[in-house]
Design an enzyme around this catalytic site. Structure first.
Site, PDB file in Angstrom:
ATOM      1  N   GLU A 157      -3.317   0.941  -6.846  1.00  0.00           N
ATOM      2  CA  GLU A 157      -2.232   0.010  -7.174  1.00  0.00           C
ATOM      3  C   GLU A 157      -2.025   0.066  -8.681  1.00  0.00           C
ATOM      4  O   GLU A 157      -2.967   0.316  -9.438  1.00  0.00           O
ATOM      5  CB  GLU A 157      -2.587  -1.414  -6.707  1.00  0.00           C
ATOM      6  CG  GLU A 157      -1.408  -2.354  -6.659  1.00  0.00           C
ATOM      7  CD  GLU A 157      -0.271  -1.816  -5.805  1.00  0.00           C
ATOM      8  OE1 GLU A 157       0.672  -1.233  -6.400  1.00  0.00           O
ATOM      9  OE2 GLU A 157      -0.325  -1.966  -4.584  1.00  0.00           O
ATOM     10  N   CYS A 178       0.872  -1.171   0.000  1.00  0.00           N
ATOM     11  CA  CYS A 178       0.000   0.000   0.000  1.00  0.00           C
ATOM     12  C   CYS A 178       0.909   1.222   0.000  1.00  0.00           C
ATOM     13  O   CYS A 178       1.550   1.526   0.999  1.00  0.00           O
ATOM     14  CB  CYS A 178      -0.912   0.009   1.233  1.00  0.00           C
ATOM     15  SG  CYS A 178      -1.988   1.471   1.300  1.00  0.00           S
TER      16      CYS A 178
END
Length: 272
Positions: free
Chosen positions: A114, A2
């Site tokens: 992402e 993350c």
């Protein structure tokens, strides 16, 4: 992993959603649609209040710096490298072990970003060519539009170069716990041909997201380590959806809700 996420909810919304008992308006942060490492972020944690320690832990909404600095660190220079902690080893790594035992938190998010390397660019990388891969960003968010509660840790670090009464002497920092990405198909991959069908097809790691029924034990500093580790299983992949967004999010200077706009087709020069 993350490395970027969106946090657009107001403190008032977070207080109600997480059942927060204490928060300081002076720590209120503006909505941030491109949260990057070293920024200040909202977290939910439980610890005694300074003026009421006999009351026990109180659920609080606090503003912390993203990028954990271990209490024993000589300087905060490595904070940007401590934005994530692996669920598989967090209980034994020196940098996170102490925080994992009693300083766990939840990091609210609308979702996280992402990047997927396009097939053509990935082939060039594998051939050893120098062309930089152009990556397609995806936004992963709860299907029901609720707040994503990412599991995290927080830590205190004392700056030895400043006097104790200096408000900058104490740093409170945090890290997001990550786990192996789900391979099961999720609710929606964005509807585009060739789009990833699971979180694992986007990236091998993902934030550990905890459902509401686990929040109490996770936040409670007294929860035994064995119980805490049993909580660290990700929710079903069908609870989230993932869709492509503009590459503008790759620039940390860009911010705004438009970064979450779903693309109807890949951007020019970006392939899936």
């Amino acid at each position: 992993m993350c490395g970027r996420y969106a946090a657009g909810r107001s403190p008032e919304d977070l207080v109600g959603f997480f059942g927060v008992e204490k928060w300081e308006p002076t720590e209120t942060l503006a909505p941030d649609w491109n949260v990057a490492p070293t920024k200040s972020v909202h977290v939910v944690l439980e610890r005694p209040l300074k003026d009421a320690r006999d009351r026990g832990p109180v659920r609080q909404l606090r503003s912390l710096r993203w990028g954990l600095v271990p209490s024993w660190a000589k300087s905060p220079e490595g904070a940007a490298k401590m934005i994530n902690a692996r669920a598989e080893t967090v209980h034994e790594k020196p940098s996170f072990r102490s925080a994992f035992e009693s300083r766990r938190c939840l990091i609210p998010a609308d979702g996280y970003y992402e990047w997927v390397t396009g097939a053509a660019e990935r082939e060039l990388e594998e051939q050893g060519r120098r062309k930089r891969a152009r990556k397609q960003p995806y936004f992963v968010t709860p299907v029901d539009g609720s707040v994503m509660a990412m599991a995290g840790l927080y830590e205190f670090w004392r700056d030895p170069t400043l006097p104790g009464d200096d408000p900058r002497a104490w740093w409170v920092t945090c890290s997001v716990i990550t786990t192996e990405a789900e391979r099961e198909p999720f609710a929606s991959g964005g509807g585009l041909e060739g789009a990833p069908r699971s979180l694992a097809e986007i990236h091998p790691r993902m934030p550990l997201v905890l459902p509401a029924e686990r929040w109490g034990e996770w936040l409670d500093p007294s929860t035994p380590g064995g119980v805490v580790r049993s909580l660290m299983t990700p929710p079903p992949a069908v609870s989230v959806r993932a869709y492509p967004v503009a590459t503008a999010v790759s620039d940390v200077r860009r911010n705004g809700p438009e970064l979450l706009t779903e693309l109807e087709a890949p951007e020019e020069g970006t392939l899936f």
